[in-house]
Write a protein that holds these residues in place. Structure first.
Motif, PDB file in Angstrom:
ATOM      1  N   CYS A 196      47.462 -28.380   8.839  1.00 51.44           N
ATOM      2  CA  CYS A 196      48.455 -27.311   8.664  1.00 51.44           C
ATOM      3  C   CYS A 196      48.286 -26.218   9.714  1.00 51.44           C
ATOM      4  N   LEU A 197      47.042 -25.832   9.967  1.00 54.05           N
ATOM      5  CA  LEU A 197      46.800 -24.766  10.934  1.00 54.05           C
ATOM      6  C   LEU A 197      47.102 -25.214  12.351  1.00 54.05           C
ATOM      7  N   SER A 198      46.878 -26.488  12.647  1.00 55.21           N
ATOM      8  CA  SER A 198      47.188 -26.991  13.991  1.00 55.21           C
ATOM      9  C   SER A 198      48.692 -27.082  14.204  1.00 55.21           C
ATOM     10  N   ALA A 199      49.409 -27.490  13.167  1.00 51.56           N
ATOM     11  CA  ALA A 199      50.856 -27.631  13.296  1.00 51.56           C
ATOM     12  C   ALA A 199      51.559 -26.279  13.314  1.00 51.56           C
ATOM     13  N   ARG A 200      51.025 -25.311  12.594  1.00 51.03           N
ATOM     14  CA  ARG A 200      51.630 -23.987  12.522  1.00 51.03           C
ATOM     15  C   ARG A 200      50.537 -22.947  12.778  1.00 51.03           C
ATOM     16  N   PRO A 201      50.211 -22.707  14.032  1.00 47.64           N
ATOM     17  CA  PRO A 201      49.088 -21.813  14.371  1.00 47.64           C
ATOM     18  C   PRO A 201      49.260 -20.394  13.840  1.00 47.64           C
ATOM     19  N   GLN A 202      50.518 -19.962  13.621  1.00 47.31           N
ATOM     20  CA  GLN A 202      50.699 -18.598  13.130  1.00 47.31           C
ATOM     21  C   GLN A 202      50.079 -18.393  11.757  1.00 47.31           C
ATOM     22  N   ARG A 203      49.843 -19.490  11.032  1.00 47.20           N
ATOM     23  CA  ARG A 203      49.220 -19.363   9.720  1.00 47.20           C
ATOM     24  C   ARG A 203      47.735 -19.028   9.794  1.00 47.20           C
ATOM     25  N   LEU A 204      47.179 -19.097  10.977  1.00 47.60           N
ATOM     26  CA  LEU A 204      45.787 -18.673  11.113  1.00 47.60           C
ATOM     27  C   LEU A 204      45.634 -17.201  10.752  1.00 47.60           C
ATOM     28  N   ASP A 205      46.690 -16.414  10.956  1.00 48.93           N
ATOM     29  CA  ASP A 205      46.620 -15.002  10.574  1.00 48.93           C
ATOM     30  C   ASP A 205      46.366 -14.828   9.083  1.00 48.93           C
ATOM     31  N   GLU A 206      46.759 -15.809   8.281  1.00 45.49           N
ATOM     32  CA  GLU A 206      46.603 -15.703   6.839  1.00 45.49           C
ATOM     33  C   GLU A 206      45.170 -15.957   6.380  1.00 45.49           C
ATOM     34  N   VAL A 207      44.383 -16.655   7.190  1.00 46.91           N
ATOM     35  CA  VAL A 207      43.078 -17.122   6.701  1.00 46.91           C
ATOM     36  C   VAL A 207      41.894 -16.667   7.540  1.00 46.91           C
ATOM     37  N   VAL A 208      42.121 -16.235   8.788  1.00 45.18           N
ATOM     38  CA  VAL A 208      40.973 -15.956   9.653  1.00 45.18           C
ATOM     39  C   VAL A 208      40.108 -14.821   9.123  1.00 45.18           C
ATOM     40  N   GLY A 209      40.668 -13.946   8.288  1.00 42.95           N
ATOM     41  CA  GLY A 209      39.880 -12.826   7.796  1.00 42.95           C
ATOM     42  C   GLY A 209      38.859 -13.204   6.744  1.00 42.95           C
ATOM     43  N   TRP A 210      39.062 -14.329   6.053  1.00 46.19           N
ATOM     44  CA  TRP A 210      38.129 -14.673   4.975  1.00 46.19           C
ATOM     45  C   TRP A 210      37.662 -16.128   5.000  1.00 46.19           C
ATOM     46  N   LEU A 211      38.234 -16.957   5.853  1.00 47.70           N
ATOM     47  CA  LEU A 211      37.785 -18.349   5.968  1.00 47.70           C
ATOM     48  C   LEU A 211      36.944 -18.501   7.222  1.00 47.70           C
ATOM     49  N   HIS A 212      35.685 -18.892   7.069  1.00 45.51           N
ATOM     50  CA  HIS A 212      34.758 -19.033   8.179  1.00 45.51           C
ATOM     51  C   HIS A 212      34.441 -20.513   8.421  1.00 45.51           C
ATOM     52  N   PRO A 213      34.003 -20.851   9.632  1.00 44.43           N
ATOM     53  CA  PRO A 213      33.676 -22.267   9.907  1.00 44.43           C
ATOM     54  C   PRO A 213      32.645 -22.839   8.944  1.00 44.43           C
ATOM     55  N   GLY A 214      31.660 -22.032   8.546  1.00 46.22           N
ATOM     56  CA  GLY A 214      30.628 -22.539   7.649  1.00 46.22           C
ATOM     57  C   GLY A 214      31.128 -22.894   6.272  1.00 46.22           C
ATOM     58  N   ASP A 215      32.350 -22.511   5.934  1.00 50.76           N
ATOM     59  CA  ASP A 215      32.902 -22.865   4.629  1.00 50.76           C
ATOM     60  C   ASP A 215      33.293 -24.330   4.551  1.00 50.76           C
ATOM     61  N   PHE A 216      33.438 -24.992   5.679  1.00 48.37           N
ATOM     62  CA  PHE A 216      33.793 -26.407   5.675  1.00 48.37           C
ATOM     63  C   PHE A 216      32.537 -27.234   5.437  1.00 48.37           C
TER      64      PHE A 216
END
Length: 395
Positions: A196-216
């Motif tokens: 989803c984030l790759s197809a619609r990069p603008q949605r990164l604004d919705e998650v970058v503040g609280w989703l970190h790489p270590g959460d995966f």
């Protein structure tokens, strides 16, 4: 018999011989700090008789102690435990080396209680996190994490300090990692989110503040999300090829964390469409439960180390809970319990800002090297009239 049991016997024996010592013990030593039920019952009985203004409780340490102090304590304690006899109370008196050292013996009892209490609550947190991981919940994990933090804060104050996280020395190796099995549905959710984030990069604004790489949970997914975040931060275009190139630059292809086919498949823009924010919340929730289990194991290993003094144990345990506190804060942000952190505004179309394009090009453009200085041969200046005069003059 362990040193802890001997310390419990000694402090009870000191209270039998010198009931006035309870004035120095009762403000911070509780009955539940004793490891044996019979010792818990005896100490609770002493505190009750003292609260009931038993004459012995007011006697000075050097004065005679009435026999009713021991018999009354045994009678009161027998209401709450079985098998207690007067002979055992007499054995406690003989087990006390010096009654005036009661406070020191009490500190030993409290030290053992701190280790035992931290281990018990860490075990409960670990069990709650494992149960939440199976049923897909998070409430029990959050509850037991709060309980453990409160217990550590209370124990720190009882020991005479403040609850403050302290990192272990660099010489102490970190505890071995215990990888947990990852649910297949969680891995599918992570791939769906990255798509989803790759197809619609603008949605990164919705998650970058609280989703970190270590959460995966998957290492490859962590690298793809790092690449997406780096491209997003630099304002560069995001598509299958740019993400693949960024993962290569980060070494994820060289160390075989990822391969080209996997990156292209995950970032296929035609395969995904959905709510990135909702799926991101599920990823953070799973990360919270997973982090809680890891922190609980680390705290339990610290509590099992009897060589750690209570202040160091509490400080290291609070430090071990630090990652859990941070993930929980981001989980609250993702679910709306806390306000989301502000983030820089990005253009909503696929064209990156001109200033960032120029910055990226400036990093790639070769720098001009300064031209070496040109050595211009100098010609001798024509001799002045004075010089010609000196040449004609005889030496």
């Amino acid at each position: 018999m362990t040193p802890l049991v001997q310390a419990e016997q000694a402090v009870l024996g000191a209270a039998f011989l010198a009931p006035g010592q309870l004035d120095r013990l009762s403000p911070w030593l509780r009955p539940e700090h004793f490891s044996r039920p019979v010792h818990t019952a005896l100490y609770a009985a002493m505190l009750k008789l003292r609260a009931d203004d038993h004459p012995a409780a007011k006697a000075q340490d050097a004065g005679p102690v009435p026999m009713s102090w021991m018999t009354g304590t045994v009678a009161e304690a027998s209401k709450h435990t079985r098998g207690l006899t007067a002979s055992y109370a007499h054995s406690l008196v003989s087990a006390c080396p010096r009654p005036e050292h009661a406070v020191v013996y009490g500190r030993m009892v409290l030290e053992g209680a701190i280790h035992r209490s931290v281990a018990q609550h860490a075990t409960r947190l670990h069990q709650a996190s494992r149960a939440d991981a199976i049923r897909g919940g998070v409430e029990d994990t959050v509850h037991h994490a709060e309980v453990l933090s409160d217990v550590l804060a209370d124990l720190a104050r009882r020991w005479g300090g403040e609850p403050r996280p302290v990192a272990p020395p660099a010489s102490v190796p970190p505890p071995p990692a215990h990888p947990q099995p990852v649910d297949e549905q969680l891995l599918a959710d992570e791939e769906f989110l990255l798509g989803c984030l790759s197809a619609r990069p603008q949605r990164l604004d919705e998650v970058v503040g609280w989703l970190h790489p270590g959460d995966f949970a998957d290492a490859g997914h962590q690298q793809i999300y790092r690449s997406l975040g780096a491209l997003h931060h630099r304002g560069e275009p995001i598509d299958q090829l740019t993400v693949l190139w960024e993962t290569q630059r980060r070494g994820a292809l060289a160390d075989r964390t990822l391969d080209t086919e996997r990156v292209l498949r995950i970032c296929d823009p035609s395969a995904f469409a959905g709510s990135a924010e909702y799926v991101g919340e599920q990823v953070v929730k799973a990360s919270l439960v997973r982090t809680a289990a890891a922190s609980a194991r680390q705290v339990r290993e610290l509590a099992d180390d009897e060589s750690l003094a209570p202040a160091r144990l509490i400080g290291h345990a609070l430090h071990a809970l630090g990652p859990l506190v941070e993930v929980r804060r981001r989980w609250r942000t993702a679910t709306g319990a806390e306000p989301k952190p502000p983030h820089a505004d990005h253009q909503q179309d696929s064209t990156p800002p001109a200033a960032r394009i120029d910055a990226a090009l400036s990093r790639s453009r070769p720098h001009r090297t300064a031209a070496p200085p040109v050595m211009v041969p100098t010609t001798a200046a024509p001799p002045s009239a004075r010089d010609r005069h000196h040449r004609r003059s005889p030496s």
